[in-house]
Scaffold this active site. Structure first.
Site, short mmCIF file in Angstrom:
data_model
loop_
_atom_site.label_atom_id
_atom_site.label_comp_id
_atom_site.label_asym_id
_atom_site.label_seq_id
_atom_site.Cartn_x
_atom_site.Cartn_y
_atom_site.Cartn_z
N HIS A 306 -5.38 -1.31 2.33
CA HIS A 306 -5.97 -0.24 3.13
C HIS A 306 -7.42 -0.56 3.43
CE1 HIS A 306 -7.28 3.80 4.37
NE2 HIS A 306 -6.01 4.02 4.63
N ASP A 363 1.65 4.36 4.31
CA ASP A 363 2.46 4.05 5.49
C ASP A 363 3.77 3.35 5.11
OD1 ASP A 363 0.50 4.97 7.43
OD2 ASP A 363 -0.68 3.23 6.86
#
Length: 429
Positions: A306, A363
């Protein structure tokens, strides 16, 4: 503000700038007077070292893997609160009393329907249009239907517009989904929860009563809560930038939807699932792991790591447990899910991934869950937009009320041609 000063030694002399201190997080150098005093700008592509605003909504510590909404840890909210409770918290700053929550939920439920003429608006799109393309157009068009809540100088109109956007977004997303299937649009049902209503709008049909599986509803509730706000990300910054010009709230949220569509932002869960489908079977995982480790290969493992979190994404911990619950409940046999589970185990135990902190992120798991529930990949980002709308409107309201906020106007480092004279076309070599 502290008494600290940051000193800069520049060609024009030495300059001191105030150091601002938030409640938590790094201190900030206030450079608002830099250009006026020195004639110089700072250069910060992507604004990764620049605070564009003051905010009291969301705090992230990427190094420690912390995400707080109004001070409350995201895992506590995801486990214990409802989406309506979280929405109230983001908008108003405090958790609601039961009376306040009941009133807020009632208000949102009474705004879930959209103007009947919007059904005709949908029919102007091709059947295979991406849901995000439809949502950009339809949400932007809401300002032509709701003139009574576009005056941003009126706090009451701002709140009505906020309620309308939060309430109508699931209806609009579901209509985009139904339109692609050729199925009739469903009307909202006020007796259901926000998440239960969204699921019924997407999967229900008029021909028979629809039951919402409580495990799936709980999973969707967590997905919505985990995606509701994430500080000054690209789409939120887009909403704020659009809003800084005085644009109406419907236009601002449409701008946020357009930004969210990008595969590096809201489209990441769709990209992650497409990657799992490309891998195809667990037998091919070693091949793709080798490609991910090869610096010369452009292939990237989507859904890992991330931009902000240099630790395990705190949202991913909740989402992993949710994914396990959903897959167990539905008892689905799907090669894509087998690939996801195997890839997850390798990433959590492989020294390369651990060293580079490439943990599965929110995600990765949300794509697996939404696929198992039955959503096509092109609906993933649309559902993300449903959840993120509450964060957008909270941030937009905060920006409008901020007396220090000005119209966004980033500067640049110009590297083009210097001034030159025009040459008529017949005299150019």
């Amino acid at each position: 503000m502290t008494d600290k000063k940051a000193s800069m030694s520049l060609p024009g002399g030495n300059f001191d700038y105030p150091v601002l201190e938030g409640t938590v997080g790094p201190e900030v150098i206030d450079i608002r007077k830099l250009y006026g005093q020195t004639g110089m700008f700072t250069y910060d592509p992507g604004f990764t070292s620049t605070a564009s605003c003051e905010s009291a909504i969301t705090y992230i510590d990427g190094e420690k893997g912390i995400l707080l909404h109004r001070g409350y840890p995201i895992d506590q909210l995801a486990e214990n609160s409802t989406f309506m409770e979280l929405s109230y918290l983001l908008l108003h700053g405090e958790l609601p009393s039961k009376k306040e929550l009941d009133q807020f939920s009632y208000t949102i439920s009474r705004h879930t329907m959209v103007h009947e003429q919007l059904a005709s608006f949908f029919r102007g799109f091709r059947r295979d249009a991406h849901p995000m393309a439809i949502m950009c157009g339809v949400v932007g068009a809401l300002s032509s239907f709701y003139h009574d809540s576009t005056d941003i100088t009126d706090p009451e109109q701002r709140m009505i517009a906020s309620h309308r956007l939060i309430a109508k977004m699931p209806t609009i997303a579901a209509m985009a989904f139904k339109y692609s299937l050729g199925q009739p649009f469903m009307y909202p049902q006020n007796s259901l929860s926000f998440t239960g209503n969204c699921l019924r709008l997407c999967f229900g049909v008029p021909a028979e009563p629809s039951e919402v599986n409580p495990v799936i509803e709980r999973a969707m509730r967590r997905i919505f809560i985990l995606h509701a706000d994430h500080e000054q990300n690209a789409s939120t910054s887009t909403v704020r930038l659009a809003g800084s010009s005085g644009a109406n709230p419907f236009a601002c949220i449409a701008a946020g939807i357009a930004c969210l569509w990008g595969p590096a932002h809201g489209g990441a869960n769709e990209a992650a699932l497409n990657m799992l489908r490309e891998i195809g079977t667990t037998k091919r995982i070693p091949e793709y792991i080798a490609r991910a480790k090869d610096k010369e290969d452009p292939f990237r493992l989507m859904g890992f790591g991330h931009r902000v979190y240099k630790n395990f994404d705190p949202r991913a911990k909740v989402m992993k447990a949710t994914a396990d619950e959903v897959l167990k409940e539905l008892n689905i046999s799907d090669p894509v899910l087998d690939v996801a589970k195997e890839l997850e185990q390798i990433a959590l135990h492989d020294d390369y991934f651990i060293e580079k902190k490439l943990y599965p992120n929110v995600d990765f798991y949300s794509g697996v869950i939404l696929n198992a529930i039955g959503f096509p990949t092109d609906m993933f980002t649309a559902l993300f937009a449903v959840a993120r709308t509450v964060g957008w409107v909270a941030q937009w309201n905060e920006m409008i009320a901020d007396p220090d906020q000005k119209i966004g106007r980033p500067r640049q480092l110009y590297v083009g041609a210097t001034q030159r004279d025009y040459v008529p076309v017949d005299k150019r070599g």
